[in-house]
Enzyme design. Sequence first.
Site, PDB file in Angstrom:
ATOM      1  N   GLU A  79      -0.683  15.171  12.743  1.00 39.23           N
ATOM      2  CA  GLU A  79       0.072  14.782  13.926  1.00 39.23           C
ATOM      3  C   GLU A  79       1.537  15.198  13.917  1.00 39.23           C
ATOM      4  OE1 GLU A  79      -1.158  13.107  16.731  1.00 39.23           O
ATOM      5  OE2 GLU A  79      -3.065  13.668  15.815  1.00 39.23           O
TER       6      GLU A  79
ATOM      7  N   SER B 102     -37.577 -43.137  17.425  1.00 40.23           N
ATOM      8  CA  SER B 102     -37.507 -44.083  16.304  1.00 40.23           C
ATOM      9  C   SER B 102     -36.497 -43.700  15.242  1.00 40.23           C
ATOM     10  CB  SER B 102     -38.887 -44.220  15.660  1.00 40.23           C
ATOM     11  OG  SER B 102     -39.794 -44.782  16.584  1.00 40.23           O
TER      12      SER B 102
END
Length: 823
Positions: A89, A486
């Site tokens: 770059e 239950s």
Amino acid sequence: MFLLRFIGYLFGIGSVALLLIAGGGWLAYKYVEQDLPDYTALKNYEPPVMSRVHASDGELVAEYAHERRLFLPSQAIPPLLKNAFLSAEDKNFYEHVGLDPEGIVRAAIVTVQNKLAGRRPQGASTITQQVAKNFLLTNEQTLERKLKEAILAVRIETAYSKEEILELYMNQIYLGVGAYGVAAAALLYFDKSVHELTIAEAAYLAALPKAPSNYHPLRNSEAALGRRNWVIGQMVANGFITQEQADKARAEPLKVVQRTTGPHIFGADYFAEEVRRQLIERYGEKGLYEGGLSVRTSLDPRLQLMARRALMKGLIAYDTAAGWRGPVARIPLDKDWGPPLAELKGLSDVPEWRLAVVLSVGDNEAQIGLQPPKLIAGGVSTERERGIVPLDQMKWATHLAESGKRSGIGRGAASVLAAGDVVHVEKVAAAPGDRPIWRLRQVPEVSGALVAMDPHTGRVLAVTGGFSFAESEFNRATQAWRQPGSSFKPFVYAAALDNGYTPSSLVLDGPIEIQAGPGQPVWKPENYSQKFYGPSTLRVGIEQSRNTMTVRLAKDMGMPLVVEYAKRFGIYDELGAYLPMSLGAGETTVLRLTSAYATIANGGRKVTASFIDRIQDRYGKTVFKHDKRVCEGCDAAKWERQDEPQLIDEREQVLDPMTAYQITSIMEGVVLRGTATALSDLKRPIAGKTGTTNDEKDVWFVGFTPDLVTGVYIGYDKPRGLGRGMSGGHTAAPVVRDFFAEALKDTPAVPFRVPPGIRLIAVNRATGMRASPGEGGTIMEAFKPGTAPPDTYSVIGYDAEQFDKARKVTPEQERGLQQGGLY
């Protein structure tokens, strides 16, 4: 003379032109400069950073981000990676002052050449210019934007060091596949940290900023390889690597190991999704997806796999007994069956299963073709994998198919499958001749959930919210509100034991009629067996899950007391003070009910379920911690013969520790003699309670050892009966048994801890009265100080007239009634 005058004329024109150009440049500069962004804001750069969620052992569970980024300071980025990006770059990065004249001239020449050849112009942006554009400007292709970019680049160079600029660039740049910055890209492309990258891998990442999609490693592999090798050449030219290193790097294939973006621990999808929901609730979507949180959860990966296996096994067992429901889909076989089969969605989180199309069917087997995989680069694999499903591997489906589900179609395998059917299959083995054998499967229609917790801390160790997260993301452990039936009873009995009753207290198990109110029908609760058993102790009431006893006990105590305890334990936020609620008619979740049982296992001290142990922000500061215990003396600099540090537990004591032990002891009997004997084979202390709602719509079992509590629920998402006999003990308890068998395999059997003050006294199981020496049918019962087995036979809820209407008692119980003077 004329020549001198002409030269002077030209000079004057040139001077004026230069002045005009300079003036124009100055005006342009002032025009552009007046609305430049504030470049000093880069000092406070806080990029969106990926949040990461880890299991209790540090293993990565999931990552969340809009931009998948892990921030790395410049000093943490290895020189190799920096040099690769500089070569690709901006090779003069450390020499220029934001603009690179050499690069501009070079780009201008190439641009002219490209224009003549009809190609795109070449840019000459330095890394500093890219930082200015990426952080402060837009991507518009205009002269004004380029001028702003140049001015900002020069100013940024004066305000920041080269390393700071490079740090900004390498953390912000987009590198494809959702990766922002080099750290995330290294993970997503190669599943490596930046320090583990080879020259070839670093060069490939450096090749991406220009156009990541153009250099996709699979879709555009040739272009990607060429660009990578170009970067390697630039690294040689710039003196960063030797020619020998470059040759070796170029010879490497472009091999990527793309990382999953979903949950990283197999089977943890429901757990990860619940953590995600909680984090969004706490910090908002932006805080989770951009905040860079580091989250340590309570997940135990080992237990999570066991939980998943146990629940899947239970759901499959019920579903296969219910019979075959038919194929997933049908596809034509007149052409290549691979592409249409590949388009169908399988169960990605059940890799043991695969979709297959039936190619042909005989009496004793079916020939199948397996779903071909989709290629990452696009398209479908051209390989066609085949196998067989023998009759014995679909036997569970044939008994119903032959009795009428597909009557008239055939017998044996043909009664279940037909050519073109798409079904799920699971590999069993390889048959002679390399023909793999597969077992016929179907996705269970019934659903369920499992939660496993540490009863001391409330840390949720494992959660499975259904058969398959890929099929349904609905988490039945945390989002499904169901009647516990239950399995709520222990909290009714705990309230009684906490308020003067003892395990030997007798309650009448007989017919009872409840008038709800004027004009309301009379409620007549019954036991699951539809029988009545006469006076029974509280222990027997829980062990055998007696409904009429529970209603009488709740009526004797008063429902407001039951409601108070239900809220204390966190089972319900609100509960109507109506007697049917004592049988678990209110709705709760598996997580809430399991947490309530954990409170009992924790000696009555309140347990709050937590999926998250600790959260740190992007800077490493702890912003949340589940463990609120205070450690006195832990901050001492050194030991000077002081007492050991003390952990102060300030959690609420919602149940007396002695009551907690009494109800635990009673629930041990549920496993040893009661409705959950499916777990008795484990030969270790386990307490728990089953639950079955009306018409067997929902079945439950919550069980615990001293150090692990587990709750399971099974039922349909749209409630309907599971079938007569499909009780909590028959359907849900075996799931907990299978989970405990694996989870506790290498741990010693530890008895439940008896709190100080408890006395264990032998009593008669039937009457609850003190047992005589040598008497049979006795049990050691736990009593608090000041309480003891009764000396007289007294029965709660006895109503002679009502009871005589339907007296259904055993001879032994009848003798007890006579001895007690009730007959």
